[in-house]
Design an enzyme around this catalytic site. Structure first.
Site, PDB file in Angstrom:
ATOM      1  N   LYS A  83      47.504  48.397  30.709  1.00 32.87           N
ATOM      2  CA  LYS A  83      46.380  48.575  31.625  1.00 32.87           C
ATOM      3  C   LYS A  83      45.974  50.044  31.631  1.00 32.87           C
ATOM      4  O   LYS A  83      46.824  50.924  31.808  1.00 32.87           O
ATOM      5  CB  LYS A  83      46.854  48.157  33.024  1.00 32.87           C
TER       6      LYS A  83
HETATM    7  O1  G3P Z   1      44.446  43.929  40.681  1.00 31.98           O
HETATM    8  C1  G3P Z   1      43.984  44.973  41.459  1.00 31.98           C
HETATM    9  C2  G3P Z   1      44.414  44.802  42.846  1.00 31.98           C
HETATM   10  O2  G3P Z   1      45.799  44.989  42.955  1.00 31.98           O
HETATM   11  C3  G3P Z   1      43.722  45.644  43.826  1.00 31.98           C
HETATM   12  O3  G3P Z   1      43.709  44.913  44.991  1.00 31.98           O
HETATM   13  O4  G3P Z   1      43.537  44.545  47.387  1.00 31.98           O
HETATM   14  O5  G3P Z   1      44.427  46.737  46.494  1.00 31.98           O
HETATM   15  O6  G3P Z   1      42.018  46.171  46.301  1.00 31.98           O
HETATM   16  P1  G3P Z   1      43.401  45.634  46.357  1.00 31.98           P
END
Ligand code: G3P
Length: 217
Positions: A83
Site C-alpha cells: 500500500k
Molecule cells: O481503509 C482505510 C480506513 O482504514 C480508513 O478508515 O474510518 O479511519 O476513515 P477511517
C-alpha cells in the site's frame, strides 16, 4: 463485490474468514498501532490465514525508501499488496512495484483525478476514502461513482477498493455503484446481518413456538 476486512486484529479476521466473508485484508499504520503488534509479524500471520490480498502500507515519504520498504513487505508472502500513499513518490513506487509483478494498493485517494493517475501508474487497487469525505460534508459515495465511470470509460483494470466505510449503508451503496471491493471494519460487516424486522419476526416466532410445547431435538 469482494469483502476485505479493514483491521490488523487477527481474531476478528479469523472469525469472519471461517464464515467465508473474507476476500482480503487491509491494514494501515493506524490499524497496526491499534493492534499493538509488530507489522512484519502480524502481516505474515494474516497473509497465512487469508487466501486473498493482504495490504501492508509503506511509511517512507521518498521514493527510494518506499521502494525498499515495499520490496521488504512484498517478500512476506505472495498475497501481499503493497500500500502506497497517493503522492508522486507513491505513484512512482506503484509503477515500479507493479512492473515487478507486485500488487499495489494506492491509498488516501480523495478525487477522481487521483484515481486516474493511480490507474495509469498500474495500481492493482485504488482506495478512495468515503467516510473521511463525508466527515467534510462532501458525498464520499459520489467519488466511488465517478471513479467507476472513468475506469469503465477507458477499461482500466485497477480495482476500486472502497475504503473508510463507516456504515452498512456505505456497503450497500458501494455494491449498487459497482465498487469491485469494499474494505470495512469487522463490526460494520457483522452489522450487515442486522434488521429490526428480522429481530421482531424471530421474537414472534419464538413466542408462538413456546406455546406449542414442542421440541425439535
Ligand atoms: O481503509 C482505510 C480506513 O482504514 C480508513 O478508515 O474510518 O479511519 O476513515 P477511517
Amino acid at each position: 463485490m469482494k469483502f476485505f476486512v479493514d483491521t490488523a486484529e487477527v481474531d476478528a479476521i479469523a472469525e469472519l474468514n471461517d464464515l467465508g466473508m473474507v476476500d482480503g485484508v487491509t491494514t494501515n499504520p493506524s490499524l497496526i498501532m491499534k493492534s499493538g503488534r509488530d507489522i512484519l509479524e502480524v502481516t505474515k500471520e494474516i497473509a497465512a490465514m487469508v487466501e486473498g490480498p493482504v495490504s501492508a502500507e509503506v511509511v517512507a515519504m521518498e521514493y527510494d525508501e518506499m521502494i525498499k520498504e515495499g520490496r521488504k513487505l512484498a517478500k512476506i508472502a505472495d498475497n501481499i499488496a503493497v500500500k502506497v500513499p497517493l503522492t508522486w513518490a507513491g505513484l512512482k513506487t506503484c509503477k515500479t512495484l507493479s512492473s515487478e509483478g507486485t500488487m499495489v494498493n494506492v491509498t488516501l485517494c480523495f478525487s477522481a483525478n487521483q484515481a486516474l493517475l493511480a490507474a495509469k501508474a498500474g495500481a492493482t487497487f485504488i482506495s478512495p476514502f468515503i467516510g473521511r469525505l463525508d466527515d467534510l460534508n462532501l458525498e464520499g459515495l459520489d467519488l466511488i461513482e465517478d471513479i467507476r465511470t472513468i475506469y469503465d470509460n477507458y477499461m482500466f483494470d485497477t480495482q476500486i477498493l472502497a475504503a473508510s466505510i463507516r456504515s452498512v449503508n456505505h456497503a450497500s451503496e458501494c455494491a449498487k455503484i459497482g465498487a469491485d471491493v469494499m474494505t470495512a471494519p469487522p463490526e460494520v460487516i457483522k452489522k450487515m446481518a442486522n434488521h429490526v424486522l428480522t429481530d421482531k419476526g424471530l421474537d414472534a416466532f419464538m413466542k408462538d413456538w413456546a406455546k406449542t410445547g414442542q421440541q425439535i431435538l
